[in-house]
Enzyme design. Structure first.
Site, PDB file in Angstrom:
ATOM      1  N   PRO A 102       1.084  -0.978   0.259  1.00 37.51           N
ATOM      2  CA  PRO A 102       0.216  -0.035  -0.239  1.00 37.51           C
ATOM      3  C   PRO A 102       0.750   1.232   0.213  1.00 37.51           C
ATOM      4  O   PRO A 102       1.639   1.703   0.808  1.00 37.51           O
ATOM      5  CB  PRO A 102      -0.859   0.118   1.400  1.00 37.51           C
ATOM      6  CG  PRO A 102      -0.669  -1.770   1.569  1.00 37.51           C
ATOM      7  CD  PRO A 102       0.437  -1.922   1.170  1.00 37.51           C
ATOM      8  N   GLU A 103       0.719   1.647  -1.088  1.00 36.27           N
ATOM      9  CA  GLU A 103       1.254   3.805  -0.803  1.00 36.27           C
ATOM     10  C   GLU A 103      -0.024   4.390  -0.774  1.00 36.27           C
ATOM     11  O   GLU A 103      -0.836   4.282  -0.354  1.00 36.27           O
ATOM     12  CB  GLU A 103       2.472   3.410  -2.711  1.00 36.27           C
ATOM     13  CG  GLU A 103       3.301   2.241  -2.759  1.00 36.27           C
ATOM     14  CD  GLU A 103       3.442   2.389  -4.648  1.00 36.27           C
ATOM     15  OE1 GLU A 103       3.303   3.928  -4.816  1.00 36.27           O
ATOM     16  OE2 GLU A 103       3.853   1.329  -4.794  1.00 36.27           O
TER      17      GLU A 103
END
Length: 278
Positions: free
Chosen positions: A2-3
């Site tokens: 997850p960014e």
């Protein structure tokens, strides 16, 4: 994985479901997720507190409490934050559970246990959570003028891909979005940052803002492992818009002439079009 777009999507879900709720009970399973402090510190720090806001800096979720402390959640590779009715069947690898005053629960789920949940004193963040204290500008949550990016690129000899991944410069960008941003900006990932001119810097700035915002609008990217989902368990769809990431050997859909190449830079896969990007 997850960014920034994925974490921002989770933040928006927590803003809807968690803000204003009081934590009645806390369960901690595997202690690795509270390794920075302890199981007892998390339970004591959260029990009978009310969550005031759902904030984010870079890839970190930050939730101020009415006690004056802040709860931090870092998803890292495989973490998920889910909201469910109290008593619902919990997924495997549910390591932290917050029981709330409206008969719902917040679950922190993390198969690989690289993520973490911490309660800390924001006045002592530099000691208790030094990674947050060292973060650079958040290009979505904070003011991010073009002139600031120009200063950053002129001051470093890093190549552009490591530059975008350096969380002390611009916070929140990871491997997926670095590749997509550089493609949108028509810049090679192995080009030295301090060699790009003002016009290229403006393209890079626009690409950072536009790619991240476009992804947030559709809930981020959920890849084949399906490990990233929002708080309701729903997948994002920006992976359908990727132009280079994960498309090695395919014709470039931007120029129609190049073939997407994959290289390794600093141990990370990098995808780009040798025709579009200079």
């Amino acid at each position: 994985m997850p960014e920034l777009p994925e974490v921002e999507t989770v933040r928006r879900g927590l803003d809807q479901h968690l803000v204003g709720r009081t934590v009645e009970h806390v369960e901690v399973g595997r202690e690795r997720v509270v390794r920075r402090t302890s199981r007892e510190a998390l339970i004591d720090g959260l029990t009978n507190t009310t969550i005031l806001r759902a904030d984010r800096r870079g890839k970190y979720l930050l939730m101020p409490l009415d006690s004056g402390d802040v709860m931090m959640i870092h998803l890292r590779m495989s973490g998920q934050v889910l909201i469910a009715d109290r008593g619902a069947d919990r997924p495997l690898h549910t390591h932290v559970v917050l029981s709330l005053d409206n008969d719902t629960e917040m679950w922190f789920v993390d198969p690989r246990t690289f993520g973490e949940v911490v309660v800390y004193d924001p006045a002592n963040a530099a000691v208790e959570l030094p990674p947050i204290a060292r973060l650079g500008v958040d290009p979505i949550a904070e003011d991010f003028p073009r002139a600031h990016l120009r200063q950053l690129v002129r001051a470093t000899s890093q190549t552009l891909k490591p530059f975008l991944l350096d969380q002390t410069k611009v916070a929140g960008i990871g491997n997926i979005y670095a590749d997509e941003i550089l493609h949108r900006a028509r810049l090679r990932p192995d080009r030295s940052a301090n060699t790009i001119d003002a016009a290229a810097t403006w393209r890079l700035h626009d690409a950072i803002r536009n790619i991240l915002n476009d992804s947030i609008k559709v809930g981020g990217s959920t890849l084949g492992d399906a490990q990233y989902v929002d708080v309701d368990g729903e997948s994002g769809s920006f992976q359908n818009e990727h132009r280079v990431y994960g498309r090695t050997g395919q014709r470039c859909s931007t120029c129609g002439r190049g073939w997407i190449r994959r290289t390794i830079s600093g141990g990370r896969s990098t995808h780009y079009c040798p025709v579009c990007q200079h």
